[in-house]
Write a protein that holds these residues in place. Structure first.
Motif, PDB file in Angstrom:
ATOM      1  N   GLU A   1     -17.101  11.168 -37.979  1.00 54.14           N
ATOM      2  CA  GLU A   1     -17.602  11.124 -39.362  1.00 54.14           C
ATOM      3  C   GLU A   1     -17.266  12.447 -40.080  1.00 54.14           C
ATOM      4  OE1 GLU A   1     -21.972  11.170 -41.295  1.00 54.14           O
ATOM      5  OE2 GLU A   1     -21.806   9.998 -39.465  1.00 54.14           O
TER       6      GLU A   1
ATOM      7  N   VAL B   1     -20.882   4.043 -27.821  1.00 55.28           N
ATOM      8  CA  VAL B   1     -20.002   4.495 -28.897  1.00 55.28           C
ATOM      9  C   VAL B   1     -20.570   4.162 -30.269  1.00 55.28           C
ATOM     10  CG1 VAL B   1     -17.827   3.952 -30.017  1.00 55.28           C
ATOM     11  CG2 VAL B   1     -17.855   4.592 -27.647  1.00 55.28           C
TER      12      VAL B   1
ATOM     13  N   VAL C   1     -13.993   9.020 -27.910  1.00 51.64           N
ATOM     14  CA  VAL C   1     -13.956   7.864 -28.798  1.00 51.64           C
ATOM     15  C   VAL C   1     -12.619   7.858 -29.524  1.00 51.64           C
ATOM     16  CG1 VAL C   1     -15.038   6.843 -30.831  1.00 51.64           C
ATOM     17  CG2 VAL C   1     -16.439   8.003 -29.153  1.00 51.64           C
TER      18      VAL C   1
ATOM     19  N   LEU D   1     -19.139  10.054 -32.232  1.00 52.11           N
ATOM     20  CA  LEU D   1     -19.155   9.407 -33.546  1.00 52.11           C
ATOM     21  C   LEU D   1     -19.422  10.398 -34.679  1.00 52.11           C
ATOM     22  CD1 LEU D   1     -20.768   5.903 -33.411  1.00 52.11           C
ATOM     23  CD2 LEU D   1     -18.420   6.542 -33.686  1.00 52.11           C
TER      24      LEU D   1
ATOM     25  N   LEU E   1     -19.311  -1.305 -37.538  1.00 47.75           N
ATOM     26  CA  LEU E   1     -20.178  -0.216 -37.067  1.00 47.75           C
ATOM     27  C   LEU E   1     -21.637  -0.496 -37.371  1.00 47.75           C
ATOM     28  CD1 LEU E   1     -18.162   2.860 -38.317  1.00 47.75           C
ATOM     29  CD2 LEU E   1     -17.986   1.682 -36.170  1.00 47.75           C
TER      30      LEU E   1
ATOM     31  N   ASP F   1     -23.910   2.765 -31.883  1.00 45.75           N
ATOM     32  CA  ASP F   1     -25.127   3.215 -32.574  1.00 45.75           C
ATOM     33  C   ASP F   1     -26.214   3.587 -31.585  1.00 45.75           C
ATOM     34  OD1 ASP F   1     -25.438   0.805 -31.506  1.00 45.75           O
ATOM     35  OD2 ASP F   1     -26.095  -0.243 -33.290  1.00 45.75           O
TER      36      ASP F   1
ATOM     37  N   PRO G   1     -13.993   2.145 -33.973  1.00 47.88           N
ATOM     38  CA  PRO G   1     -13.829   3.070 -32.848  1.00 47.88           C
ATOM     39  C   PRO G   1     -13.940   2.345 -31.511  1.00 47.88           C
ATOM     40  CG  PRO G   1     -15.885   3.486 -34.010  1.00 47.88           C
ATOM     41  CD  PRO G   1     -15.235   2.355 -34.696  1.00 47.88           C
TER      42      PRO G   1
END
Length: 596
Positions: free
Chosen positions: A348, A451, A294, A344, A592, A453, A367
């Motif tokens: 974070e 990528v 990503v 992801l 996102l 959710d 992303p």
């Protein structure tokens, strides 16, 4: 050397690796009761808050068995798919692995992929069923699953409970009896494999290594093979709960070296350390280069903090070798970095670590993944972010990365998973029952779709009972287009996205609605539009805020009020021509969270 054992613990996330590591340290009295706390090896605040291991941690245990002293080097590894690179590095420094399976949950996707990593490294595997004291423990079923997976005998499987300490002695015995001692020659030229490093603001870079051949003494002149730099070993030692200095570290040991290096670029994970006076001719075959999945841009909130951010990224990369970054500029956000992450969650965590450990507040852009564009002239362009996309007229075709996704779940959730994966353009490849209550589904899916959710949705659709793992399988042709967001006819490059044409309209509409809530109102009307090329797919208007210019007119003729309103109207016209719109940080993150 015959009394040294190097091993790690591998498992799916939340199967109790760190708790078992605590019990091993406690049983062998490596840590005093005063120092003891839950998940003692997870020393980052973030790891404690989220209850996950992010970094591999090495620690040396001394254990007496049948009258002999043994040295056990334990490396605790992360379980989440985003940190599998950490696991592969830990495995390179070991001869054996404890494969931990939760008695209440059975084998899950990450258990299988970590197991394959260990088998590729020729490690001796000791299967352990953990949490046998829980009410929902299905010991016999899980035993059958393990036998089916690795083909071992039932009596080879150990039963334990990390929480209560049942079976820990049997595990220590199995480590000594089953895991081979390190091979290597003490009189050979020094060969040490770097598997991790950390930055210390007082002492420079501390490098963690595992010695394959030879001996490393304090004061030796050492050479790092890939960078060809030479240093003096100011301090060498072994890893206990802290660092413990020694005069020398021998073959088979896991230890650390401090040479006063200040520049992060001079240390590469997977590099070989050798003696400068008597260098080895062979370098250790270590790791493959990490492949980021990503990509996102990281920019400083104040553009003049760019240099400081660069230093912090270098220091962070030392401690997390799976982070890759390069320079990038954006019209909206100035100078920053294009960063590659393994997933992801990894992204974070990096953002959180920048804020906590280095006091950097950063803006992260949308992303995306990298595509390959072929131009009409036959040139191949790798597109990491929307601004690198060639003109639609000059583009012949675009290929996007595909992954093979492996989902293990209970049979009652098959329908939900099918619906979810097919809506994400997935193709069902295989469906097989591992046991009566376990189904494995294998899909081929575009990486773009997972990528955002996907993982969260999968968990909510299956009430947390699905486990998910994936690996890349190459590129395939796809109808990918660049979508621009326009604010008052100005493109905001940080909000552009590369998406599949079929999803364009829905994505554009949702994004415009979200931005309408987030962009503050101005004295003039703002138009938010989503466009592919010259075609506008969606539009929202933010109406103007009206200042009451007639407030100071008390009574009197209506023409006085009219005159003031006309004057305001003229001003608004001029304002719209030159008006700039400020976009808040939340707007960049809105993409996102479109479905919430």
């Amino acid at each position: 050397m015959k009394n040294i054992r190097n091993f790690c613990i591998i498992a799916h996330i939340d199967h109790g690796k760190s708790t078992l590591a605590d019990r091993l340290l406690q049983t062998t009295h490596t840590i005093s009761d005063r120092e003891m706390m839950d998940q003692v090896l997870d020393d980052m605040d973030l790891e404690r808050e989220k209850g996950i291991t992010i970094k591999s941690h090495a620690i040396q245990i001394n254990h007496k068995h049948k009258g002999e002293e043994y040295i056990l080097n334990l490396i605790d590894t992360p379980g989440h798919v985003d940190f599998s690179y950490e696991v592969s590095r830990a495995l390179a420094a070991c001869e054996g692995a404890l494969l931990l399976v939760d008695a209440t949950q059975g084998i899950q996707a990450q258990t299988i992929s970590n197991l394959y990593l260990a088998i590729d490294n020729d490690l001796e595997i000791i299967p352990v069923i953990n949490k046998i004291d829980m009410d929902g423990a299905m010991i016999e079923e899980v035993k059958d699953q393990i036998i089916e997976l690795i083909g071992c005998k039932p009596e080879e499987i150990l039963l334990a409970s990390g929480r209560t300490g049942i079976g820990v002695d049997a595990i220590l015995e199995a480590i000594i009896d089953r895991i081979p001692a390190p091979k290597g020659k003490e009189d050979a030229p020094l060969q040490a494999l770097i598997f991790d490093s950390v930055f210390n603001s007082f002492r420079g870079i501390i490098v963690y290594f595992r010695i394959v051949n030879g001996v490393l003494k304090k004061g030796d002149k050492v050479k790092f093979v890939s960078t060809n730099q030479e240093y003096e070993a100011d301090e060498v030692g072994i890893l206990k709960l802290g660092l413990e200095a020694r005069k020398e570290v021998k073959t088979g040991d896991v230890g650390y070296i401090i040479t006063g290096i200040k520049n992060a670029k001079e240390v590469k994970v997977g590099d070989t350390i050798t003696n400068a006076l008597n260098p080895t001719q062979e370098i250790i075959k270590g790791f493959q280069e990490v492949k980021p999945m990503v990509f996102a841009g990281i920019f400083p909130v104040n553009t003049d903090e760019f240099e400081e951010l660069r230093d912090c990224m270098d220091k962070l990369q030392l401690n997390d070798a799976s982070l890759t970054f390069e320079l990038e500029t954006s019209q909206a956000l100035g100078f920053g970095f294009r960063c590659g992450f393994l997933g992801l969650l990894h992204m974070e965590i990096i953002q959180e670590r920048l804020e906590r450990e280095f006091n950097q507040t950063v803006i992260t852009t949308v992303p995306n993944v990298s595509f390959i564009a072929y131009t009409t002239k036959g040139e191949k362009i790798i597109v990491n972010n929307p601004s690198e996309m060639p003109d639609a007229v000059k583009t012949d075709r675009i290929e996007e990365p595909f992954i093979k996704a492996q989902i293990i779940t209970k049979p009652e959730y098959i329908g939900n998973i099918m619906t979810l994966c097919l809506s994400k353009r997935g193709i069902l490849i295989n469906q097989s029952y591992l046991t009566q209550t376990r189904v494995e589904l294998v899909f081929e899916m575009p990486l773009t779709e997972i990528v955002f959710d996907f993982y969260d949705k999968l968990k909510s659709q299956t009430r947390g009972y699905a486990s998910f793992d994936y690996h890349p399988i190459g590129y395939r042709e796809a109808d990918i287009v660049k979508m621009d967001i326009l604010l008052n006819n100005d493109k905001v490059d940080a909000l552009s996205a590369l998406i599949h044409r079929g999803k364009g309209q829905e994505f554009g509409r949702k994004l415009c609605e979200k931005l309408k809530e987030l962009v503050p109102r101005q004295q003039f009307q703002i138009a938010i539009q989503a466009a592919i090329g010259a075609k506008i797919l969606a539009r929202e208007n933010i109406s103007a805020m009206r200042k009451d210019v007639t407030a100071k007119c008390y009574g009197g003729d209506i023409s006085r009020k009219r005159k003031l309103l006309e004057k305001q109207k003229e001003g608004k016209k001029r304002m719209r021509q030159i008006g700039n719109v400020e976009v808040p940080q939340e707007a960049f993150l809105a993409v996102l969270k479109l479905d919430e």
